[in-house]
Design an enzyme around this catalytic site. Structure first.
Site, PDB file in Angstrom:
ATOM      1  N   CYS A 210       0.824  -1.211   0.000  1.00  0.00           N
ATOM      2  CA  CYS A 210       0.000   0.000   0.000  1.00  0.00           C
ATOM      3  C   CYS A 210       0.855   1.257   0.000  1.00  0.00           C
ATOM      4  O   CYS A 210       0.655   2.160  -0.809  1.00  0.00           O
ATOM      5  CB  CYS A 210      -0.935  -0.011   1.217  1.00  0.00           C
TER       6      CYS A 210
ATOM      7  N   CYS B  23      -1.297   1.650  -3.213  1.00  0.00           N
ATOM      8  CA  CYS B  23      -2.319   2.695  -3.045  1.00  0.00           C
ATOM      9  C   CYS B  23      -1.755   4.117  -2.973  1.00  0.00           C
ATOM     10  O   CYS B  23      -2.249   5.019  -3.644  1.00  0.00           O
ATOM     11  CB  CYS B  23      -3.119   2.460  -1.768  1.00  0.00           C
TER      12      CYS B  23
ATOM     13  N   LYS C  72       0.238   5.309  -6.122  1.00  0.00           N
ATOM     14  CA  LYS C  72      -0.784   5.307  -7.196  1.00  0.00           C
ATOM     15  C   LYS C  72      -1.669   6.535  -7.067  1.00  0.00           C
ATOM     16  O   LYS C  72      -1.913   7.245  -8.041  1.00  0.00           O
ATOM     17  CB  LYS C  72      -1.589   4.016  -7.100  1.00  0.00           C
TER      18      LYS C  72
ATOM     19  N   TYR D 209      -8.593  -3.667 -11.564  1.00  0.00           N
ATOM     20  CA  TYR D 209      -8.312  -2.398 -10.873  1.00  0.00           C
ATOM     21  C   TYR D 209      -7.037  -1.741 -11.407  1.00  0.00           C
ATOM     22  O   TYR D 209      -7.036  -0.590 -11.820  1.00  0.00           O
ATOM     23  CB  TYR D 209      -8.041  -2.656  -9.392  1.00  0.00           C
TER      24      TYR D 209
ATOM     25  N   GLU E 122      -6.766   1.616 -13.680  1.00  0.00           N
ATOM     26  CA  GLU E 122      -6.240   2.816 -13.018  1.00  0.00           C
ATOM     27  C   GLU E 122      -5.010   3.338 -13.748  1.00  0.00           C
ATOM     28  O   GLU E 122      -4.895   4.543 -14.019  1.00  0.00           O
ATOM     29  CB  GLU E 122      -5.901   2.507 -11.559  1.00  0.00           C
TER      30      GLU E 122
ATOM     31  N   HIS F  66     -27.609  20.914  -2.137  1.00  0.00           N
ATOM     32  CA  HIS F  66     -27.713  21.448  -3.479  1.00  0.00           C
ATOM     33  C   HIS F  66     -26.788  22.647  -3.675  1.00  0.00           C
ATOM     34  O   HIS F  66     -26.668  23.466  -2.768  1.00  0.00           O
ATOM     35  CB  HIS F  66     -29.165  21.896  -3.706  1.00  0.00           C
TER      36      HIS F  66
ATOM     37  N   GLU G  58     -26.298  14.672  -4.624  1.00  0.00           N
ATOM     38  CA  GLU G  58     -27.696  14.877  -4.210  1.00  0.00           C
ATOM     39  C   GLU G  58     -28.634  13.962  -5.002  1.00  0.00           C
ATOM     40  O   GLU G  58     -29.727  13.641  -4.548  1.00  0.00           O
ATOM     41  CB  GLU G  58     -28.115  16.341  -4.361  1.00  0.00           C
TER      42      GLU G  58
HETATM   43  P1  NDP Z   1      -7.517  -8.051 -10.802  1.00  0.00           P
HETATM   44  O1  NDP Z   1      -7.746  -9.448 -10.373  1.00  0.00           O
HETATM   45  O2  NDP Z   1      -8.453  -6.986 -10.388  1.00  0.00           O
HETATM   46  O3  NDP Z   1      -7.432  -8.011 -12.388  1.00  0.00           O
HETATM   47  C1  NDP Z   1      -6.598  -8.863 -13.100  1.00  0.00           C
HETATM   48  C2  NDP Z   1      -6.904  -8.673 -14.564  1.00  0.00           C
HETATM   49  O4  NDP Z   1      -5.967  -9.375 -15.343  1.00  0.00           O
HETATM   50  C3  NDP Z   1      -8.283  -9.183 -14.939  1.00  0.00           C
HETATM   51  O5  NDP Z   1      -8.820  -8.299 -15.869  1.00  0.00           O
HETATM   52  C4  NDP Z   1      -7.972 -10.541 -15.545  1.00  0.00           C
HETATM   53  O6  NDP Z   1      -8.920 -10.941 -16.499  1.00  0.00           O
HETATM   54  C5  NDP Z   1      -6.666 -10.251 -16.229  1.00  0.00           C
HETATM   55  N1  NDP Z   1      -5.817 -11.424 -16.405  1.00  0.00           N
HETATM   56  C6  NDP Z   1      -5.503 -12.369 -15.487  1.00  0.00           C
HETATM   57  N2  NDP Z   1      -4.685 -13.284 -16.030  1.00  0.00           N
HETATM   58  C7  NDP Z   1      -4.489 -12.924 -17.312  1.00  0.00           C
HETATM   59  C8  NDP Z   1      -3.756 -13.464 -18.387  1.00  0.00           C
HETATM   60  N3  NDP Z   1      -3.044 -14.586 -18.245  1.00  0.00           N
HETATM   61  N4  NDP Z   1      -3.797 -12.834 -19.571  1.00  0.00           N
HETATM   62  C9  NDP Z   1      -4.515 -11.712 -19.711  1.00  0.00           C
HETATM   63  N5  NDP Z   1      -5.225 -11.135 -18.756  1.00  0.00           N
HETATM   64  C10 NDP Z   1      -5.213 -11.735 -17.553  1.00  0.00           C
HETATM   65  O7  NDP Z   1      -6.023  -7.770 -10.367  1.00  0.00           O
HETATM   66  P2  NDP Z   1      -5.196  -6.425 -10.277  1.00  0.00           P
HETATM   67  O8  NDP Z   1      -3.808  -6.863 -10.513  1.00  0.00           O
HETATM   68  O9  NDP Z   1      -5.768  -5.341 -11.116  1.00  0.00           O
HETATM   69  O10 NDP Z   1      -5.392  -6.008  -8.769  1.00  0.00           O
HETATM   70  C11 NDP Z   1      -5.197  -6.957  -7.721  1.00  0.00           C
HETATM   71  C12 NDP Z   1      -6.060  -6.599  -6.555  1.00  0.00           C
HETATM   72  O11 NDP Z   1      -5.528  -5.472  -5.901  1.00  0.00           O
HETATM   73  C13 NDP Z   1      -7.490  -6.212  -6.914  1.00  0.00           C
HETATM   74  O12 NDP Z   1      -8.311  -7.318  -7.028  1.00  0.00           O
HETATM   75  C14 NDP Z   1      -7.882  -5.322  -5.786  1.00  0.00           C
HETATM   76  O13 NDP Z   1      -8.441  -6.092  -4.764  1.00  0.00           O
HETATM   77  C15 NDP Z   1      -6.557  -4.723  -5.329  1.00  0.00           C
HETATM   78  N6  NDP Z   1      -6.463  -3.316  -5.769  1.00  0.00           N
HETATM   79  C16 NDP Z   1      -7.336  -2.410  -5.286  1.00  0.00           C
HETATM   80  C17 NDP Z   1      -7.295  -1.098  -5.690  1.00  0.00           C
HETATM   81  C18 NDP Z   1      -8.292  -0.121  -5.162  1.00  0.00           C
HETATM   82  O14 NDP Z   1      -8.909  -0.407  -4.142  1.00  0.00           O
HETATM   83  N7  NDP Z   1      -8.488   1.009  -5.814  1.00  0.00           N
HETATM   84  C19 NDP Z   1      -6.289  -0.634  -6.640  1.00  0.00           C
HETATM   85  C20 NDP Z   1      -5.414  -1.672  -7.091  1.00  0.00           C
HETATM   86  C21 NDP Z   1      -5.512  -2.951  -6.669  1.00  0.00           C
HETATM   87  P3  NDP Z   1     -10.282 -11.666 -16.097  1.00  0.00           P
HETATM   88  O15 NDP Z   1     -11.215 -10.594 -15.604  1.00  0.00           O
HETATM   89  O16 NDP Z   1     -10.746 -12.278 -17.384  1.00  0.00           O
HETATM   90  O17 NDP Z   1      -9.942 -12.669 -15.057  1.00  0.00           O
END
Ligand code: NDP
Length: 483
Positions: free
Chosen positions: A42, A47, A50, A177, A181, A466, A471
């Site tokens: 984080c 976080c 970022k 995510y 982002e 408002h 709102e």
């Molecule tokens: P996520 O699990 O959110 O997303 C991973 C993405 O990668 C998905 O779109 C997935 O596709 C894709 N993917 C997985 N494997 C492959 C592959 N082999 N080839 C191509 N695409 C692939 O993980 P993140 O890394 O984005 O984030 C991890 C976690 O960190 C999040 O789940 C969240 O909990 C946390 N986080 C929270 C944030 C916040 O609160 N703002 C900010 C950043 C992270 P598919 O959908 O098809 O599985």
């Protein structure tokens, strides 16, 4: 049997540090080992940096908007290195804050990797061993690259904050995510962004209308988003073989492809990368960033030696109280692969201390967790999506989409979405979804009401503030549809 410590925490991220401090405040003798930098994902590579990059990227649009409001102001350029220097100083400051909080709480710190030797013993990289009545595993997770030849040529969110220069073009793989982002952040900083997501729509699992609007907004702002697309091949663009391939690069790649001479100057890190997609398109990017998920950091941790059960994704398996199959060993945060969010890890740490050191068995609450995706615009969400809710029971959908006053005055086309998913049987608000600037701030507050079990009638009883965007949450009179 006497131990060196009542509690030994492995991992100095948000969850581990909080658990160590609170346990120490209860009178426990506590030690914590961290192999890298105090603060964990984080603070050091997640976080916090970022969000600072989100702020940095937001200024690009401001001169145009300011001009519409009468300011005589010119567009400017973003300079990565001064920003990165300041970012690093801020991270150093925060790391020191974490360290001094631990020191101030009388937690003994070991700047060393620690692994499990048995249910009560931890081995430090220095060769020392320490014993503890309880061991808490809070080692977090790490980004994973897909199993693809040359995947090492791509960076992950770990490297993005420390680039030597901002790439001119980037290909982001993933639709979660981090992918979304960073697509927005880098686009806002002036990088030419292409994003491949293998599924039909980004942000799988979120409300369909909300993710649809975010995807449209990202495209409108310039992200070259390809759905149903993945990477199949990648190589260093400097390879002689690829130099030939470059000449036949497909112009449909949104302008990301560049000539070889320009590429050799532009890259940072591993250098420009040639990529082929599932749809046959080829292109060269200064950077390829994998945002393809995160895995629990359990490799080489001694879990087998200590007899701790590990799940299919490498996660430490825990019960509702964060206890592993070995009674003296607990685990919290991303390493358990429950909900990968900092505030959840912190709460799991607090519940652990409540259970183990305060004699009050407490399960961390994983229900109705609000969260925000810091895209541009942001998506704030709590509870069930329309799609999830209608599988469970009949629901009414209250939804409005409009151009917010500030942007509309400046001639911007950005739209806002406010959506409530309401149970027909109980009138309870089951889900709230907001796509808007500052949706993260809004969902934190709306989340209180939803968590309290507020009904739609409760929302309606609240007088509007408002003129605001939010709102609309208390002024949507009739359902748009039932589902
Ligand atoms: P996520 O699990 O959110 O997303 C991973 C993405 O990668 C998905 O779109 C997935 O596709 C894709 N993917 C997985 N494997 C492959 C592959 N082999 N080839 C191509 N695409 C692939 O993980 P993140 O890394 O984005 O984030 C991890 C976690 O960190 C999040 O789940 C969240 O909990 C946390 N986080 C929270 C944030 C916040 O609160 N703002 C900010 C950043 C992270 P598919 O959908 O098809 O599985």
């Amino acid at each position: 049997m006497s131990f060196d410590y009542d509690l030994f925490v492995i991992g100095g991220g948000s969850g581990g540090v909080r658990a160590a401090r609170v346990a120490s405040a209860e009178g426990a003798k506590v030690a914590l080992a961290e192999e890298y930098r105090m603060g964990g994902t984080c603070v050091i590579r997640g976080c916090v940096p970022k969000k600072l990059m989100v702020f940095a990227s937001g200024y690009g649009e401001m001169p145009e908007e300011a001009r519409a409001y009468g300011w005589d102001i010119q567009d400017g350029d973003f300079d990565w290195l001064p920003f990165r220097t300041k970012l690093n100083s801020e991270l150093n400051r925060l790391e020191e804050v974490y360290r001094s909080l631990l020191n101030g709480s009388d937690v003994e710190i070991f700047d060393s990797r620690a692994t499990l030797a048995d249910p009560h013993t931890v081995k430090l990289a220095t060769g020392e061993t320490k014993t503890a009545k309880h061991i808490l595993i809070a080692t977090g997770g790490h980004p994973v690259r897909p199993d693809l030849p040359n995947a090492h040529l791509g960076i992950t969110s770990n490297e993005i904050f420390q680039l030597e220069s901002l790439p001119k073009s980037v290909l982001i793989i993933g639709g979660g995510y981090i992918a979304c982002e960073f697509a927005c952040i880098l686009n806002g900083l002036g990088v030419e962004v292409t994003q491949y997501y293998r599924g039909a729509q980004i942000l799988r699992g979120f409300d369909d209308e909300a993710r649809g609007l975010v995807a449209e907004a990202m495209r409108e702002k310039g992200v070259n988003l390809h759905l149903g697309t993945n990477i199949v091949e990648m190589r260093a663009a400097s390879d002689a073989e690829n130099a030939q391939i470059l000449t036949s690069t497909d112009p449909a790649m949104g302008g990301a492809a560049q000539d070889t001479a320009a590429l050799t100057e532009a890259g940072s890190g591993s250098g420009p990368v040639w990529v082929k997609a599932t749809n046959g398109q080829e292109g060269v990017y200064d950077q390829v960033m994998f945002a393809t998920g995160r895995s629990p950091s359990t490799s080489g941790l001694g879990l087998e030696e200590a007899g701790v059960a590990v799940g299919r994704r490498g996660e430490v398996v825990v019960d509702d109280y964060s206890q592993t199959n070995i009674p003296s060993i607990y685990a919290i945060g991303d390493v358990t692969n429950r909900v990968q969010l900092t505030p959840v890890a912190i709460r799991e740490g607090m519940a652990f201390v409540e259970t183990v050191f305060k004699g009050n068995p407490t399960k961390p609450d994983h229900e109705l967790i609000p969260s925000a995706i810091f895209t541009q615009p942001e998506l704030g969400t709590i509870g069930l999506s329309e799609e999830e809710a209608r599988e469970q029971e009949p629901v009414d959908i209250y939804c409005t989409s409009f151009r917010a006053m500030q942007g509309a005055f400046a001639g911007k086309s950005d739209r806002v979405l406010m959506k409530l998913v309401v149970s027909q049987a109980t009138d309870k608000v089951l889900g709230c979804h907001i796509v808007a600037d500052h949706a993260g701030e809004m969902i934190q507050l709306a989340g209180i009401a939803v968590k309290m079990g507020a009904t739609k009638a409760d929302f309606d009883r609240v007088c509007a503030v408002h003129p605001t965007i939010s709102e609309e949450l208390v002024t949507m009179k009739s359902p748009m549809r039932s589902a």
